[in-house]
Design a protein around this motif. Sequence first.
Motif, PDB file in Angstrom:
ATOM      1  N   GLU A  71     -39.100 -17.450   7.605  1.00  0.00           N
ATOM      2  CA  GLU A  71     -39.169 -15.778   7.610  1.00  0.00           C
ATOM      3  C   GLU A  71     -37.729 -15.553   7.564  1.00  0.00           C
ATOM      4  O   GLU A  71     -37.395 -14.401   7.442  1.00  0.00           O
ATOM      5  CB  GLU A  71     -39.596 -15.417   8.758  1.00  0.00           C
ATOM      6  CG  GLU A  71     -41.275 -15.629   8.657  1.00  0.00           C
ATOM      7  CD  GLU A  71     -42.072 -14.820   7.812  1.00  0.00           C
ATOM      8  OE1 GLU A  71     -41.231 -13.822   7.256  1.00  0.00           O
ATOM      9  OE2 GLU A  71     -43.019 -15.132   6.898  1.00  0.00           O
ATOM     10  N   THR A  75     -36.606 -11.967   1.629  1.00  0.00           N
ATOM     11  CA  THR A  75     -36.775 -11.200   0.362  1.00  0.00           C
ATOM     12  C   THR A  75     -37.693 -11.246  -0.491  1.00  0.00           C
ATOM     13  O   THR A  75     -38.698 -10.331  -0.918  1.00  0.00           O
ATOM     14  CB  THR A  75     -35.505 -11.145  -0.229  1.00  0.00           C
ATOM     15  OG1 THR A  75     -34.272 -10.896   0.912  1.00  0.00           O
ATOM     16  CG2 THR A  75     -35.203  -9.992  -1.140  1.00  0.00           C
ATOM     17  N   MET A  78     -41.210 -11.120   0.822  1.00  0.00           N
ATOM     18  CA  MET A  78     -41.461  -9.408   1.045  1.00  0.00           C
ATOM     19  C   MET A  78     -41.964  -9.017  -0.239  1.00  0.00           C
ATOM     20  O   MET A  78     -42.967  -7.988  -0.222  1.00  0.00           O
ATOM     21  CB  MET A  78     -40.312  -8.871   1.767  1.00  0.00           C
ATOM     22  CG  MET A  78     -40.839  -7.598   2.608  1.00  0.00           C
ATOM     23  SD  MET A  78     -41.586  -7.803   4.100  1.00  0.00           S
ATOM     24  CE  MET A  78     -40.182  -8.540   4.954  1.00  0.00           C
ATOM     25  N   GLN A  79     -41.286  -9.131  -1.240  1.00  0.00           N
ATOM     26  CA  GLN A  79     -41.434  -8.431  -2.705  1.00  0.00           C
ATOM     27  C   GLN A  79     -43.046  -8.950  -3.002  1.00  0.00           C
ATOM     28  O   GLN A  79     -43.910  -8.141  -3.644  1.00  0.00           O
ATOM     29  CB  GLN A  79     -40.540  -8.780  -3.619  1.00  0.00           C
ATOM     30  CG  GLN A  79     -39.272  -8.194  -3.316  1.00  0.00           C
ATOM     31  CD  GLN A  79     -38.132  -8.815  -4.252  1.00  0.00           C
ATOM     32  OE1 GLN A  79     -38.158  -9.768  -4.775  1.00  0.00           O
ATOM     33  NE2 GLN A  79     -36.846  -8.064  -4.233  1.00  0.00           N
ATOM     34  N   THR A  82     -45.740  -7.156  -0.915  1.00  0.00           N
ATOM     35  CA  THR A  82     -45.718  -5.718  -1.082  1.00  0.00           C
ATOM     36  C   THR A  82     -46.487  -5.696  -2.650  1.00  0.00           C
ATOM     37  O   THR A  82     -47.234  -4.666  -2.609  1.00  0.00           O
ATOM     38  CB  THR A  82     -44.485  -5.167  -1.277  1.00  0.00           C
ATOM     39  OG1 THR A  82     -43.752  -5.349  -0.067  1.00  0.00           O
ATOM     40  CG2 THR A  82     -44.551  -3.512  -1.489  1.00  0.00           C
ATOM     41  N   SER A 154     -40.448  -4.474  18.657  1.00  0.00           N
ATOM     42  CA  SER A 154     -40.115  -4.842  17.136  1.00  0.00           C
ATOM     43  C   SER A 154     -41.435  -5.276  16.608  1.00  0.00           C
ATOM     44  O   SER A 154     -42.282  -5.836  17.359  1.00  0.00           O
ATOM     45  CB  SER A 154     -39.110  -5.945  17.179  1.00  0.00           C
ATOM     46  OG  SER A 154     -39.570  -7.226  17.693  1.00  0.00           O
ATOM     47  N   TYR A 157     -44.327  -6.550  10.839  1.00  0.00           N
ATOM     48  CA  TYR A 157     -44.805  -5.917   9.680  1.00  0.00           C
ATOM     49  C   TYR A 157     -44.044  -4.648   9.316  1.00  0.00           C
ATOM     50  O   TYR A 157     -44.533  -3.953   8.238  1.00  0.00           O
ATOM     51  CB  TYR A 157     -46.357  -5.381   9.988  1.00  0.00           C
ATOM     52  CG  TYR A 157     -47.187  -6.773  10.533  1.00  0.00           C
ATOM     53  CD1 TYR A 157     -47.007  -7.817  10.169  1.00  0.00           C
ATOM     54  CD2 TYR A 157     -48.134  -6.161  11.503  1.00  0.00           C
ATOM     55  CE1 TYR A 157     -47.723  -8.938  10.553  1.00  0.00           C
ATOM     56  CE2 TYR A 157     -49.157  -7.319  11.706  1.00  0.00           C
ATOM     57  CZ  TYR A 157     -48.906  -8.405  11.436  1.00  0.00           C
ATOM     58  OH  TYR A 157     -49.568  -9.326  11.970  1.00  0.00           O
ATOM     59  N   TYR A 158     -42.751  -4.201   9.771  1.00  0.00           N
ATOM     60  CA  TYR A 158     -42.303  -3.065   9.616  1.00  0.00           C
ATOM     61  C   TYR A 158     -41.922  -2.920   8.182  1.00  0.00           C
ATOM     62  O   TYR A 158     -42.057  -1.879   7.691  1.00  0.00           O
ATOM     63  CB  TYR A 158     -40.897  -3.016  10.420  1.00  0.00           C
ATOM     64  CG  TYR A 158     -39.968  -1.523  10.285  1.00  0.00           C
ATOM     65  CD1 TYR A 158     -40.564  -0.672  10.737  1.00  0.00           C
ATOM     66  CD2 TYR A 158     -38.875  -1.585   9.530  1.00  0.00           C
ATOM     67  CE1 TYR A 158     -39.697   0.617  10.425  1.00  0.00           C
ATOM     68  CE2 TYR A 158     -38.442  -0.464   9.323  1.00  0.00           C
ATOM     69  CZ  TYR A 158     -38.750   0.597   9.835  1.00  0.00           C
ATOM     70  OH  TYR A 158     -37.951   1.755   9.533  1.00  0.00           O
ATOM     71  N   GLN A 159     -41.009  -3.729   7.556  1.00  0.00           N
ATOM     72  CA  GLN A 159     -40.710  -3.460   6.278  1.00  0.00           C
ATOM     73  C   GLN A 159     -41.996  -3.125   5.035  1.00  0.00           C
ATOM     74  O   GLN A 159     -41.904  -2.471   4.152  1.00  0.00           O
ATOM     75  CB  GLN A 159     -40.061  -4.687   5.631  1.00  0.00           C
ATOM     76  CG  GLN A 159     -38.599  -4.911   6.460  1.00  0.00           C
ATOM     77  CD  GLN A 159     -37.601  -3.782   6.110  1.00  0.00           C
ATOM     78  OE1 GLN A 159     -37.804  -3.061   5.098  1.00  0.00           O
ATOM     79  NE2 GLN A 159     -36.638  -3.471   6.974  1.00  0.00           N
ATOM     80  N   ILE A 160     -43.159  -4.118   5.411  1.00  0.00           N
ATOM     81  CA  ILE A 160     -44.187  -3.913   4.681  1.00  0.00           C
ATOM     82  C   ILE A 160     -44.902  -2.758   4.972  1.00  0.00           C
ATOM     83  O   ILE A 160     -45.318  -1.946   3.977  1.00  0.00           O
ATOM     84  CB  ILE A 160     -45.113  -5.216   4.973  1.00  0.00           C
ATOM     85  CG1 ILE A 160     -44.407  -6.509   4.381  1.00  0.00           C
ATOM     86  CG2 ILE A 160     -46.463  -4.834   4.136  1.00  0.00           C
ATOM     87  CD1 ILE A 160     -45.525  -7.782   4.762  1.00  0.00           C
ATOM     88  N   ILE A 162     -43.747   0.395   5.818  1.00  0.00           N
ATOM     89  CA  ILE A 162     -43.156   1.276   5.127  1.00  0.00           C
ATOM     90  C   ILE A 162     -43.903   1.751   3.819  1.00  0.00           C
ATOM     91  O   ILE A 162     -44.087   3.041   3.629  1.00  0.00           O
ATOM     92  CB  ILE A 162     -41.604   1.098   4.747  1.00  0.00           C
ATOM     93  CG1 ILE A 162     -40.946   0.957   6.024  1.00  0.00           C
ATOM     94  CG2 ILE A 162     -40.913   2.071   4.073  1.00  0.00           C
ATOM     95  CD1 ILE A 162     -39.391   0.434   5.777  1.00  0.00           C
ATOM     96  N   LEU A 190     -43.081   3.976  12.307  1.00  0.00           N
ATOM     97  CA  LEU A 190     -42.992   4.382  10.914  1.00  0.00           C
ATOM     98  C   LEU A 190     -42.964   5.971  11.041  1.00  0.00           C
ATOM     99  O   LEU A 190     -42.691   6.478   9.906  1.00  0.00           O
ATOM    100  CB  LEU A 190     -44.403   3.912  10.331  1.00  0.00           C
ATOM    101  CG  LEU A 190     -44.595   2.419  10.107  1.00  0.00           C
ATOM    102  CD1 LEU A 190     -45.825   2.207   9.454  1.00  0.00           C
ATOM    103  CD2 LEU A 190     -43.371   1.895   9.155  1.00  0.00           C
TER     104      LEU A 190
END
Length: 207
Positions: A71, A75, A78-79, A82, A154, A157-160, A162, A190
Amino acid sequence: MKSTRDKILQTLLQKPRSTINTLAEAVGINPISVRHHLTNLQMEGLVEGQEERHGVGRPRLVYILTDEGMERFPTRYMQLTTRLLSQIKDTMPGPVITKLFNQIAEDLAGQYSKDMQGLSMEERLDFVKAMLAREGFTVEWEKKGTQYEIHEISCPYYQIGIAHPEVCTVDQTLISKMLALPANKVQCILSGAAHCTYVIQPAEVKN
């Protein structure tokens, strides 16, 4: 400029099952220093050592990244995640997606159901805190009057979240299932809050 530990992690990403000598050569430091860094990385849960046989004689020790170590290179994952979620949302109706996320949480909660048996409310909260920590969350809880508040400091899943806030239903459902009580979200990172907070109201005990 990358630190030595980052170089070790990067090398293990590119060359899994590397020995200490292989890592020392790739990073450009002596094996004793590599061993010191590996010990720290293992304590952090980022690297795992495994014995590997190579012909006659004693097995040698090789190192790989753990899931948590992987993890550290999020990058591309995550892409991909998404894009997959975008494709799912384009091809499935909303209720089906909600059911899918709920099922993920229910399956995870089911893995721990036996461990929760016989625990008090606060013991359950401590268990949930430890379990969520293993999933990548930083969680604290506190009692306020007759209620309990769970704070997610924290969130992995934060970045996903969004782009796909639906993913937030996973931890909310998971908390509800683990505590066998509704988890009411009163604030969310969020939406600009400092952290996500869930309120749990235990059932009143009647005399």
